[in-house]
Write a protein that holds these residues in place. Sequence first.
Motif, PDB file in Angstrom:
ATOM      1  N   THR A  66       0.674  -1.273  -0.399  1.00 51.59           N
ATOM      2  CA  THR A  66      -0.444  -0.257  -0.081  1.00 51.59           C
ATOM      3  C   THR A  66       1.019   1.275  -0.218  1.00 51.59           C
ATOM      4  O   THR A  66       1.835   1.214   0.680  1.00 51.59           O
ATOM      5  CB  THR A  66      -0.850   0.055   0.985  1.00 51.59           C
ATOM      6  N   LEU A  71      -2.385  10.404  -3.100  1.00 53.72           N
ATOM      7  CA  LEU A  71      -1.960  10.809  -4.281  1.00 53.72           C
ATOM      8  C   LEU A  71      -3.432  11.593  -5.219  1.00 53.72           C
ATOM      9  O   LEU A  71      -4.231  11.290  -5.846  1.00 53.72           O
ATOM     10  CB  LEU A  71      -2.064   8.932  -5.442  1.00 53.72           C
ATOM     11  N   LEU A  79       1.459   5.239 -11.502  1.00 51.39           N
ATOM     12  CA  LEU A  79       1.224   3.566 -11.787  1.00 51.39           C
ATOM     13  C   LEU A  79       2.143   2.364 -12.922  1.00 51.39           C
ATOM     14  O   LEU A  79       2.528   1.771 -12.486  1.00 51.39           O
ATOM     15  CB  LEU A  79      -0.481   3.176 -11.607  1.00 51.39           C
ATOM     16  N   VAL A  95      -3.020  -4.473  -9.527  1.00 52.71           N
ATOM     17  CA  VAL A  95      -3.772  -3.538  -8.482  1.00 52.71           C
ATOM     18  C   VAL A  95      -4.863  -2.412  -8.499  1.00 52.71           C
ATOM     19  O   VAL A  95      -5.826  -2.563  -9.325  1.00 52.71           O
ATOM     20  CB  VAL A  95      -3.280  -2.286  -9.659  1.00 52.71           C
ATOM     21  N   SER A  97      -7.204   0.653  -6.948  1.00 52.69           N
ATOM     22  CA  SER A  97      -7.052   1.816  -7.248  1.00 52.69           C
ATOM     23  C   SER A  97      -8.080   2.480  -5.500  1.00 52.69           C
ATOM     24  O   SER A  97      -8.913   1.900  -6.490  1.00 52.69           O
ATOM     25  CB  SER A  97      -6.556   3.248  -7.866  1.00 52.69           C
ATOM     26  N   THR A  98      -7.824   3.226  -5.048  1.00 55.33           N
ATOM     27  CA  THR A  98      -8.740   3.941  -4.333  1.00 55.33           C
ATOM     28  C   THR A  98      -8.914   5.132  -4.596  1.00 55.33           C
ATOM     29  O   THR A  98      -8.083   5.695  -5.711  1.00 55.33           O
ATOM     30  CB  THR A  98      -9.020   3.659  -2.956  1.00 55.33           C
ATOM     31  N   TYR A  99      -9.577   5.821  -3.673  1.00 60.95           N
ATOM     32  CA  TYR A  99      -9.794   7.225  -4.668  1.00 60.95           C
ATOM     33  C   TYR A  99      -8.330   7.840  -4.181  1.00 60.95           C
ATOM     34  O   TYR A  99      -8.655   9.516  -5.251  1.00 60.95           O
ATOM     35  CB  TYR A  99     -11.246   7.751  -3.496  1.00 60.95           C
ATOM     36  N   SER A 100      -8.323   7.436  -3.011  1.00 58.58           N
ATOM     37  CA  SER A 100      -6.762   8.680  -2.416  1.00 58.58           C
ATOM     38  C   SER A 100      -5.854   7.803  -2.736  1.00 58.58           C
ATOM     39  O   SER A 100      -4.231   8.738  -2.822  1.00 58.58           O
ATOM     40  CB  SER A 100      -6.738   9.359  -1.512  1.00 58.58           C
ATOM     41  N   THR A 101      -5.294   6.762  -2.595  1.00 57.93           N
ATOM     42  CA  THR A 101      -3.902   6.068  -3.030  1.00 57.93           C
ATOM     43  C   THR A 101      -4.031   4.285  -3.549  1.00 57.93           C
ATOM     44  O   THR A 101      -4.634   4.608  -4.396  1.00 57.93           O
ATOM     45  CB  THR A 101      -4.109   5.365  -1.063  1.00 57.93           C
ATOM     46  N   ASP A 102      -3.196   3.830  -3.618  1.00 59.75           N
ATOM     47  CA  ASP A 102      -2.761   2.476  -4.664  1.00 59.75           C
ATOM     48  C   ASP A 102      -2.535   1.801  -4.282  1.00 59.75           C
ATOM     49  O   ASP A 102      -1.566   1.829  -2.770  1.00 59.75           O
ATOM     50  CB  ASP A 102      -2.215   2.986  -5.979  1.00 59.75           C
ATOM     51  N   HIS A 103      -2.981   0.484  -4.342  1.00 60.74           N
ATOM     52  CA  HIS A 103      -2.683  -1.274  -3.640  1.00 60.74           C
ATOM     53  C   HIS A 103      -2.003  -1.715  -4.765  1.00 60.74           C
ATOM     54  O   HIS A 103      -2.648  -2.517  -5.595  1.00 60.74           O
ATOM     55  CB  HIS A 103      -3.900  -1.311  -3.060  1.00 60.74           C
TER      56      HIS A 103
END
Length: 127
Positions: A66, A71, A79, A95, A97-103
Motif C-alpha cells: 500500500t 495521490l 502506476l 493493482v 486504486s482507491t480514491y486517494s491511494t494505490d494498492h
Amino acid sequence: MDPSDFLHNGTVSVSDDTYAVCRTDHNHPGAFATIQDETETTVVVEQDNVDTIDASEIESGWKRLTFEMDLPFELVGFLAAVASALAEVDVSVFVISTYSTDHVFVKEDELDAAVLRLEDLGCNVTD
C-alpha cells in the motif's frame, strides 16, 4: 507533477496478510475489495478466508503493498512508473486504486524482489 517526487521518501507498507483474488458471481462482505463490472465480479479476500467464497477461479498467494500517500488525480504516470520498475525485475502486479491511494499486489515469492526495487526508487518500505 512527477511520480518520482511521490516515490522518493514515500512510505509503502507491506501487509501481514496474504490474499487471494477470486472470480465470483457474488459480493463478499468480508472482502478487502470487490470490483464489479458488466461481465464479472472479482473479490480480494484474505487467503485464510478463501473457503468462504463461491468462486469459479482463485489465484492465491498475493501480498499487498500500500502506497501510504495521498495521490492526486492530476498525477500522471504513477502506476506506470511502479509497474514498469517492477516489470524490470520480472515482478507481476495486480493493482487496486482507491480514491486517494494505490494498492499493488505481488506474488508472495516475488515480494523480496519487489521490495528491493521499490527501495531502489527511494521508497521507505515498512512491514
